[in-house]
Structure formats: structure tokens, C-alpha cells
Design a protein around this motif. Structure first.
Motif, short mmCIF file in Angstrom:
data_model
loop_
_atom_site.label_atom_id
_atom_site.label_comp_id
_atom_site.label_asym_id
_atom_site.label_seq_id
_atom_site.Cartn_x
_atom_site.Cartn_y
_atom_site.Cartn_z
N ALA A 275 -27.52 -62.10 69.28
CA ALA A 275 -28.23 -61.62 68.08
C ALA A 275 -27.36 -60.55 67.40
N TRP A 276 -27.44 -60.44 66.09
CA TRP A 276 -26.59 -59.50 65.33
C TRP A 276 -26.74 -58.07 65.85
N ILE A 277 -27.94 -57.74 66.32
CA ILE A 277 -28.20 -56.36 66.79
C ILE A 277 -27.38 -56.05 68.06
N THR A 278 -27.13 -57.09 68.87
CA THR A 278 -26.30 -56.92 70.07
C THR A 278 -24.87 -56.57 69.66
N TYR A 279 -24.35 -57.30 68.66
CA TYR A 279 -22.99 -57.02 68.17
C TYR A 279 -22.93 -55.63 67.53
N ALA A 280 -24.01 -55.24 66.85
CA ALA A 280 -24.06 -53.90 66.22
C ALA A 280 -24.01 -52.81 67.30
N ALA A 281 -24.67 -53.09 68.44
CA ALA A 281 -24.68 -52.11 69.55
C ALA A 281 -23.30 -51.95 70.19
N LEU A 282 -22.43 -52.96 69.99
CA LEU A 282 -21.08 -52.89 70.57
C LEU A 282 -20.15 -51.95 69.79
N ILE A 283 -20.54 -51.64 68.55
CA ILE A 283 -19.69 -50.75 67.72
C ILE A 283 -19.53 -49.37 68.37
N PRO A 284 -20.65 -48.71 68.79
CA PRO A 284 -20.48 -47.41 69.47
C PRO A 284 -19.74 -47.52 70.81
N VAL A 285 -19.83 -48.70 71.48
CA VAL A 285 -19.12 -48.90 72.75
C VAL A 285 -17.62 -48.71 72.54
N VAL A 286 -17.09 -49.37 71.49
CA VAL A 286 -15.65 -49.31 71.19
C VAL A 286 -15.30 -47.97 70.55
N THR A 287 -16.15 -47.51 69.63
CA THR A 287 -15.89 -46.23 68.94
C THR A 287 -15.79 -45.08 69.94
N GLY A 288 -16.69 -45.08 70.92
CA GLY A 288 -16.69 -44.02 71.93
C GLY A 288 -15.39 -43.94 72.69
N VAL A 289 -14.82 -45.12 73.05
CA VAL A 289 -13.55 -45.15 73.80
C VAL A 289 -12.40 -44.67 72.91
N ILE A 290 -12.43 -45.03 71.63
CA ILE A 290 -11.40 -44.55 70.69
C ILE A 290 -11.44 -43.02 70.61
N ILE A 291 -12.65 -42.46 70.51
CA ILE A 291 -12.83 -40.99 70.45
C ILE A 291 -12.36 -40.36 71.78
N ALA A 292 -12.79 -40.98 72.91
CA ALA A 292 -12.41 -40.45 74.23
C ALA A 292 -10.90 -40.48 74.42
N SER A 293 -10.23 -41.54 73.90
CA SER A 293 -8.76 -41.65 74.01
C SER A 293 -8.08 -40.51 73.27
N GLY A 294 -8.60 -40.21 72.07
CA GLY A 294 -8.04 -39.12 71.27
C GLY A 294 -8.23 -37.76 71.91
N GLY A 295 -9.32 -37.63 72.69
CA GLY A 295 -9.61 -36.34 73.32
C GLY A 295 -9.21 -36.26 74.78
N GLU A 296 -8.41 -37.24 75.27
CA GLU A 296 -8.03 -37.26 76.68
C GLU A 296 -6.72 -36.51 76.91
N PRO A 297 -6.75 -35.35 77.59
CA PRO A 297 -5.53 -34.56 77.81
C PRO A 297 -4.49 -35.29 78.67
N SER A 298 -4.98 -36.18 79.58
CA SER A 298 -4.07 -36.88 80.51
C SER A 298 -3.81 -38.32 80.07
N PHE A 299 -3.89 -38.57 78.76
CA PHE A 299 -3.72 -39.95 78.25
C PHE A 299 -2.32 -40.46 78.60
N HIS A 300 -2.28 -41.70 79.11
CA HIS A 300 -1.01 -42.35 79.45
C HIS A 300 -1.08 -43.78 78.90
N LEU A 301 -0.17 -44.14 78.01
CA LEU A 301 -0.26 -45.43 77.30
C LEU A 301 -0.23 -46.62 78.26
N PHE A 302 0.71 -46.64 79.21
CA PHE A 302 0.78 -47.78 80.13
C PHE A 302 -0.49 -47.87 80.98
N GLY A 303 -0.97 -46.72 81.46
CA GLY A 303 -2.22 -46.69 82.23
C GLY A 303 -3.39 -47.20 81.42
N PHE A 304 -3.43 -46.83 80.14
CA PHE A 304 -4.50 -47.26 79.23
C PHE A 304 -4.44 -48.78 79.03
#
Length: 313
Positions: free
Chosen positions: A135-164
Motif C-alpha cells: 500500500a502507498w502508506i507503507t512506502y511513505a513510511a519507508l521515507i523516514p527509515v532512509v532519511t534517519g540513516v542519512i541524518i545518522a551518517s552525517g552525525g556519526e563521529p566514527s563514520f567509515h566509508l568502507f564499513g558503511f
């Protein structure tokens, strides 16, 4: 006159509470032990570690299903069914190795945040492989799932590209395996419960991982023998870690059997958060408000996605 023996309802509640405790301790325990071995212990062999896990799963699955008969044995009925299980085993290997490799470079807190995007990849592969639309609402709920990880990546002090990259690949492989399992083992005659599937997948995984270990981690035996001399509890830790990986799979099966898949999903959402808190306390990895905020958005998105799927089936 009241009986002193506990009622069946109370016994069942006690059983479920025990299973959930076992599920939490084994699932979180294996993540933390993996991290400790791979990052803090100088044991830098994620492929060999995965092979240890799969060896333990093969031996303990055989003991619990064939010898102790804790779960009824389901036999493989045809060569095509065996080839399908083999395919699933290779994808399963890729997901576990990728997850273990990522733990060498990323803190558990960020690893769990990325792992929470599994529903996004599951929905994507379900559409690409089976053309199944949600249902479209399920796909809509996936937007914050991906957005949250993008935000978390930007705020991760120990970010490592290969590990990611390895963590995202492991998450995608885990989702692909669940979709593939639904497609390959869909007929009634070929369906296997998770414990029997593990019984057949784990020896195939060992066969795949052994040459991979010899080629990609050739110095593993020399290093672990040296580490074993230096740290007398290393072998015990490795055996405990491997056994815990099996118990995590067994408790997954038992919790689903005695409760429901939905209960397991809810527990899974909470597990990530509990693992994050415990890992920050144990490993003292730095976290930021932005990172915590991003992870919270992802978890809320996962909960919303699960709720949407349940309501709009």
C-alpha cells in the motif's frame, strides 16, 4: 483448597518471558561479542569468525534436531530443492560476512542504525523480484527509515566509508535472502522451518567460507594461535560467541512459534535500541545528538512501516 502448582497460563507466561530473555541476551550478546573480538581484541578475521558461527550452527542444529529431536526433522526431497537451499546459503553467508566486516570499522550503534533499514530493502526486492506492491502508506513510511540513516551518517563521529558500504550490503543481502526464501521455497512440499533451513544452510556455508578464509585471510591460524597464547580466554570467547550465534537463531524460531511473527518484529525494533545503549556504555564510542536523532527517526519509520503493512494487507 488452592493448589500450589502454577496454572497453565502462568507456566506459559513464564515460558514466553524466558524465551524473550534468551532472545534478547543471545541476539544482543552475539553483536557485542563480534564487536569485541573484531575491534577491541585484535581478532581481525570476519570471514573466519563467520565460518566459526556456521560450524557451530551446523553441529548444534544436528544435535538439537537429529539427536535431541527438539524440532521435527524435515528432509530435502529433490536436487532442485537442494540447489535452492544452496543459493540461499550463499546469500546468507554474504549478509553475515558483510555485517561482521562492518563491525571492524563501525561502532555497534551506527551498525544497528543502518541495519534498521532492512524493511526498505525488503520492499524494494519484493517489488523487483515478485512485482509485489505494498500500500502507498507503507512506502511513505519507508521515507523516514532512509532519511534517519542519512541524518545518522552525517552525525556519526566514527563514520567509515568502507564499513558503511559493507553494512548496507549486509542489510540488503539479509532482505534479499528473506524475499528469495519466499520465492524459492514457496511450494508446500519445499517449505522448511527456520531451524531445518539452518541445519542445511550452515554446512554449505562452511564449504563456501573455508576456501574464502584460506585465500582472503591466510594468516588467520598463526595470528589466533599467538592471540590464544597472549589471551588465555580467547578460545573460550570464540566458542561462546559461535554458540551464541546458534542460540540467537534457535530463540528466533522459538519466540515466533510460541508468540507470533509480529511479536518478533516488535522485539526486533526494541532490540536495536537496547543494543545501541549497551554498546555505548561498554565501548564508550562517541555519539552526537544528530546521530541519535537520525537513529530515532529510522526506528519510528520501521515501526510505522510494520503497522502500515499490518493494517493495509
Amino acid at each position: 483448597m488452592s493448589s500450589s502448582s502454577p496454572s497453565p497460563t502462568r507456566k506459559r507466561a513464564l515460558l514466553i518471558a524466558s524465551l524473550i530473555t534468551l532472545w534478547y541476551s543471545s541476539n544482543i550478546g552475539v553483536i557485542l561479542l563480534n564487536k569485541y573480538l573484531l575491534s577491541n581484541y585484535g581478532f581481525r578475521f570476519p570471514i573466519f569468525l563467520t565460518m566459526c558461527h556456521m560450524t557451530a550452527c551446523a553441529l548444534l542444529s544436528y544435535a538439537s534436531i537429529v539427536c535431541l529431536k527438539l524440532v521435527p526433522l524435515q528432509v530435502i526431497k529433490s536436487r532442485p530443492q537442494f540447489l535452492k537451499i544452496g543459493t540461499l546459503s550463499v546469500v546468507f553467508c554474504a549478509s553475515v560476512v558483510g555485517g561482521n566486516v562492518s563491525l571492524r570499522y563501525l561502532p555497534v550503534s551506527f551498525n544497528q542504525a543502518v541495519g534498521a533499514t532492512t524493511p526498505f530493502f525488503t520492499a524494494m526486492f519484493a517489488y523487483l523480484v515478485t512485482f509485489k506492491r505494498e500500500a502507498w502508506i507503507t512506502y511513505a513510511a519507508l521515507i523516514p527509515v532512509v532519511t534517519g540513516v542519512i541524518i545518522a551518517s552525517g552525525g556519526e563521529p566514527s563514520f567509515h566509508l568502507f564499513g558503511f558500504i559493507m553494512c548496507i550490503s549486509a542489510t540488503a543481502a539479509r532482505a534479499f535472502k528473506s524475499v528469495l526464501q519466499g520465492v524459492l521455497l514457496s511450494s508446500e512440499g519445499e517449505k522448511l522451518n527456520s531451524m531445518n533451513l539452518l541445519l542445511y544452510m550452515s554446512p554449505i556455508a562452511v564449504v563456501v567460507l573455508l576456501p574464502s578464509t584460506l585465500v582472503m585471510e591466510p594468516e588467520v591460524l598463526d595470528v589466533i594461535i599467538e592471540l590464544g597464547k597472549e589471551h588465555k580466554f580467547m578460545w573460550l570467547l570464540l566458542i561462546l560467541n559461535s554458540a551464541t550465534a546458534y542460540v540467537a537463531n534457535l530463540s528466533n524460531f522459538l519466540v515466533t512459534k510460541h508468540t507470533s511473527a509480529l511479536t518478533l518484529q516488535v522485539l526486533g525494533n526494541a532490540k536495536g535500541a537496547v543494543a545501541v545503549v549497551i554498546s555505548i556504555m561498554l565501548f564508550r564510542n562517541p555519539v552526537t545528538v544528530m546521530g541519535i536523532g537520525g537513529y530515532t527517526i529510522t526506528v519510528l519509520g520501521v515501526i510505522a512501516c510494520g503497522e502500515a503493512k499490518r493494517r493495509f494487507k
